[in-house]
Design an enzyme around this catalytic site. Structure first.
Site, PDB file in Angstrom:
ATOM      1  N   GLU A 103       3.291   7.343   5.667  1.00  0.00           N
ATOM      2  CA  GLU A 103       3.038   6.023   4.745  1.00  0.00           C
ATOM      3  C   GLU A 103       4.438   5.536   4.324  1.00  0.00           C
ATOM      4  O   GLU A 103       5.642   5.794   4.897  1.00  0.00           O
ATOM      5  CB  GLU A 103       2.593   6.465   3.348  1.00  0.00           C
ATOM      6  CG  GLU A 103       1.216   6.949   3.298  1.00  0.00           C
ATOM      7  CD  GLU A 103       0.219   5.925   3.176  1.00  0.00           C
ATOM      8  OE1 GLU A 103       0.628   4.800   3.060  1.00  0.00           O
ATOM      9  OE2 GLU A 103      -0.966   6.092   2.957  1.00  0.00           O
TER      10      GLU A 103
ATOM     11  N   GLU B  97      -6.822 -13.717  -2.088  1.00  0.00           N
ATOM     12  CA  GLU B  97      -5.598 -13.910  -1.520  1.00  0.00           C
ATOM     13  C   GLU B  97      -5.575 -14.822   0.049  1.00  0.00           C
ATOM     14  O   GLU B  97      -4.427 -15.222   0.275  1.00  0.00           O
ATOM     15  CB  GLU B  97      -4.983 -12.641  -1.186  1.00  0.00           C
ATOM     16  CG  GLU B  97      -4.433 -11.950  -2.534  1.00  0.00           C
ATOM     17  CD  GLU B  97      -5.537 -11.060  -3.123  1.00  0.00           C
ATOM     18  OE1 GLU B  97      -6.523 -10.882  -2.814  1.00  0.00           O
ATOM     19  OE2 GLU B  97      -5.476 -10.348  -4.000  1.00  0.00           O
TER      20      GLU B  97
ATOM     21  N   ASP C   5     -11.962 -10.551  -2.609  1.00  0.00           N
ATOM     22  CA  ASP C   5     -10.689  -9.812  -2.631  1.00  0.00           C
ATOM     23  C   ASP C   5     -10.069  -9.519  -1.213  1.00  0.00           C
ATOM     24  O   ASP C   5     -11.150  -8.930  -0.632  1.00  0.00           O
ATOM     25  CB  ASP C   5     -10.521  -8.688  -3.447  1.00  0.00           C
ATOM     26  CG  ASP C   5      -8.897  -8.486  -3.720  1.00  0.00           C
ATOM     27  OD1 ASP C   5      -8.334  -8.901  -4.547  1.00  0.00           O
ATOM     28  OD2 ASP C   5      -8.589  -7.619  -3.081  1.00  0.00           O
TER      29      ASP C   5
ATOM     30  N   ILE D 203      -5.096  -4.540   2.557  1.00  0.00           N
ATOM     31  CA  ILE D 203      -5.036  -3.652   3.531  1.00  0.00           C
ATOM     32  C   ILE D 203      -5.255  -2.200   2.983  1.00  0.00           C
ATOM     33  O   ILE D 203      -4.399  -2.156   2.099  1.00  0.00           O
ATOM     34  CB  ILE D 203      -3.829  -3.819   4.367  1.00  0.00           C
ATOM     35  CG1 ILE D 203      -4.015  -5.227   5.032  1.00  0.00           C
ATOM     36  CG2 ILE D 203      -3.648  -2.602   5.223  1.00  0.00           C
ATOM     37  CD1 ILE D 203      -2.651  -5.859   5.803  1.00  0.00           C
ATOM     38  N   HIS D 204      -5.994  -1.457   3.475  1.00  0.00           N
ATOM     39  CA  HIS D 204      -6.316  -0.309   2.792  1.00  0.00           C
ATOM     40  C   HIS D 204      -6.298   0.679   4.095  1.00  0.00           C
ATOM     41  O   HIS D 204      -6.705   0.395   5.166  1.00  0.00           O
ATOM     42  CB  HIS D 204      -7.499   0.106   1.990  1.00  0.00           C
ATOM     43  CG  HIS D 204      -7.877  -0.728   0.762  1.00  0.00           C
ATOM     44  ND1 HIS D 204      -7.102  -0.360  -0.371  1.00  0.00           N
ATOM     45  CD2 HIS D 204      -8.257  -1.938   0.276  1.00  0.00           C
ATOM     46  CE1 HIS D 204      -7.053  -1.044  -1.197  1.00  0.00           C
ATOM     47  NE2 HIS D 204      -7.682  -2.131  -0.857  1.00  0.00           N
ATOM     48  N   ARG D 205      -5.987   2.165   3.522  1.00  0.00           N
ATOM     49  CA  ARG D 205      -5.854   3.172   4.395  1.00  0.00           C
ATOM     50  C   ARG D 205      -7.323   3.691   4.904  1.00  0.00           C
ATOM     51  O   ARG D 205      -7.862   4.063   3.928  1.00  0.00           O
ATOM     52  CB  ARG D 205      -5.032   4.345   3.940  1.00  0.00           C
ATOM     53  CG  ARG D 205      -4.943   5.531   4.689  1.00  0.00           C
ATOM     54  CD  ARG D 205      -3.879   6.562   3.997  1.00  0.00           C
ATOM     55  NE  ARG D 205      -4.630   7.654   3.352  1.00  0.00           N
ATOM     56  CZ  ARG D 205      -3.743   8.626   2.574  1.00  0.00           C
ATOM     57  NH1 ARG D 205      -2.640   8.052   2.061  1.00  0.00           N
ATOM     58  NH2 ARG D 205      -4.312   9.468   1.928  1.00  0.00           N
TER      59      ARG D 205
HETATM   60 MN    MN Z   1      -6.156  -8.671  -5.382  1.00  0.00          MN
END
Ligand code: MN
Length: 497
Positions: A295, A239, A172, A175-177
């Site tokens: 955010e 993705e 997977d 984009i994460h913080r």
């Molecule tokens: Mn996913």
């Protein structure tokens, strides 16, 4: 389509995307004036091009920007705002702006899985820094911006996090913080339900670390494809294969140097690390500000009490790398989150009622997530009510959607004045508003807190609402817009566009 035809092959990575922007009037600016990544860089771009939900004054459709002279850093630049206008995204993806949702929808159907290439061909590994070198320090190596004075620390806002299921090996990308916590540690915030969190929990249950690569500075097609969420891309759907479809060839990956995972081979910078089992840190442990970072809804998120930790093993990068960042609030988030949202809604409604939903815009005011404007065509008396069914399907297609505005086929969904016109003249609040209270939505919208409403039992629940601004079918003859004569304006103004 012709104005985009020559551009498809140009963009292969972030550098070629920037080169393309330099050829387009008004889409790119750069500076060699020294800028501090601590609060100043984001402060500059807020005026230059953030738009969207960003604090005013800001500028909608301002250019992308590159900073070449970062205070405290050498031989590295910072790029921001590449996806910050729908027009730029159109150029990157070779598609008219109003058709981008359809392009993304079709790309999900025609997914092309990534492939692995040899390390010798992977530019992201031209330079390697190992974390067991005593001089290794993320804080002096990478110009991750602290976006405001009250942020918990420097943030990686455009890190393409890539990990795999410890059992099935399905991968997977999201984009994460990520907040820089020490010389070799990052904290990671995963909103509940995210797929990499499912992998992390599996690994943790087995007492194992989860290898994770963070690719920074990539082809914008990958940045947008990574923002798809379930049910369009269920657990196990990589993705990156959507980005493959967008480009007509697979995304090339390379084996990481220090962990059993892959990274995007053309990335400017890759961070290799492991999500540690049973380790948590307070997000603002170094600053005690109580705040995280700005955010997408336009507010600064609160620092989390206990976040998973990535132990960094190595940083690899291209020669003279370009760091990639974004402002949480802004048009860039609108496009990255919103165009996949549009694709998901178009797909879901098209399958249920073909031909009725003409288009959808995941509106800037909701950061691409909270608000959708749906253009629905009623063709016969039995279509009355189907527009509301379409809105219900939209909530199913994207769980973080909060409000839907329904309009008719003669309203321009990308023109907010026109949408609000429909609300003024084709909407009566008492009969055209549909409330669906107590539904899970998104915790970063501050109105979704129990203190706000008795129907909100937990943070992140909301009253989803449909604003039906379509004309009742049997009254349609009363709602024809004034018809002006169609003329050739160029006869009067030769340079008219
Ligand atoms: Mn996913």
């Amino acid at each position: 389509m012709t104005q985009y035809a020559d551009e498809k092959s140009l963009v292969r990575d972030m550098r070629t995307a920037l080169e393309l922007l330099k050829t387009l009037p008004g889409e790119y600016v750069e500076t060699r004036v020294e800028v501090d990544p601590h609060a100043e860089l984001s402060g500059v771009y807020r005026y230059v091009g953030a738009g969207g939900t960003c604090q005013r004054p800001t500028r909608k459709n301002g250019p992308a920007m590159v900073f070449h002279n970062l205070k405290g850093f050498k031989d590295i630049s910072v790029a921001i705002g590449l996806n910050g206008s729908r027009k730029r995204v159109s150029h990157f993806l070779n598609c008219p702006p109003e058709k981008l949702g359809f392009l993304l929808k079709d790309s999900v159907k025609n997914a092309i899985p990534p492939v692995e290439i040899a390390a010798s061909e992977a530019v992201c590994q031209q330079v390697v820094h190992l974390a067991d070198d005593p001089n290794f320090d993320l804080r002096t190596l990478l110009p991750a911006p602290t976006n405001t004075e009250e942020d918990a620390g420097p943030y990686i806002t455009m890190g393409l996090c890539y990990a795999s299921d410890p059992q099935t090996r399905e991968s997977d990308i999201t984009i994460h913080r990520l907040c820089v916590q020490s010389r070799d540690e990052l904290s990671m915030w995963l909103t509940p339900g995210r797929h990499i969190d499912a992998f992390r929990m599996k690994a943790e249950a087995a007492g194992q670390p989860l290898p994770i690569s963070i690719s920074i500075g990539v082809d914008p097609a990958i940045e947008i494809a990574a923002c798809f969420e379930p049910p369009t891309t269920p657990l196990g759907f990589n993705e990156l294969s959507i980005a493959g479809a967008l480009r007509g060839h697979p995304v090339e990956m390379v084996k990481c140097k220090t962990i059993d995972e892959k990274a995007i081979a053309h990335a400017e910078i890759v961070i290799e690390g492991e999500l540690l089992p049973n380790v948590r840190v307070r997000e603002d442990q170094n600053t005690h500000t109580g705040r995280a970072m700005p955010e997408f809804p336009g507010y600064t998120g609160e620092a989390k009490e206990a976040l998973p930790v990535i132990k960094v093993k190595a940083v690899t990068h291209r020669r003279n790398p370009v760091w990639r960042t974004t402002l949480g609030p802004g048009e860039e988030h609108v496009n990255m989150a919103g165009i996949p949202t549009e694709a998901s809604i178009l797909d879901m409604v098209e399958r249920a009622m073909p031909g009725k939903l003409l288009n959808v815009f995941a509106h800037s005011a909701g950061g691409g997530k909270l608000l959708a404007v749906m253009q629905f065509k009623k063709s016969s008396p039995v279509d009355e009510g189907r527009q509301r069914q379409a809105a219900l399907l939209a909530f199913s297609a994207f769980s973080e959607l909060k409000n839907v505005i329904l309009v008719d086929e003669d309203v321009d969904i990308f023109d907010s004045d026109d949408v609000l016109w429909a609300m003024q003249t084709r909407y009566q609040g008492d009969v055209d508003t549909v409330f669906i209270p107590g539904v899970r939505c998104h915790p970063l919208d501050p109105s979704q807190m129990p203190e706000y409403s008795p129907s909100i039992l937990q943070q992140g629940m909301s009253c989803k609402t449909i604003f039906d601004c379509t004309v009742p079918f049997h009254l349609k003859s009363h709602f024809e817009r004034s018809k002006f004569k169609a003329v050739d304006v160029k006869r009067f103004l030769t340079d008219f566009e």
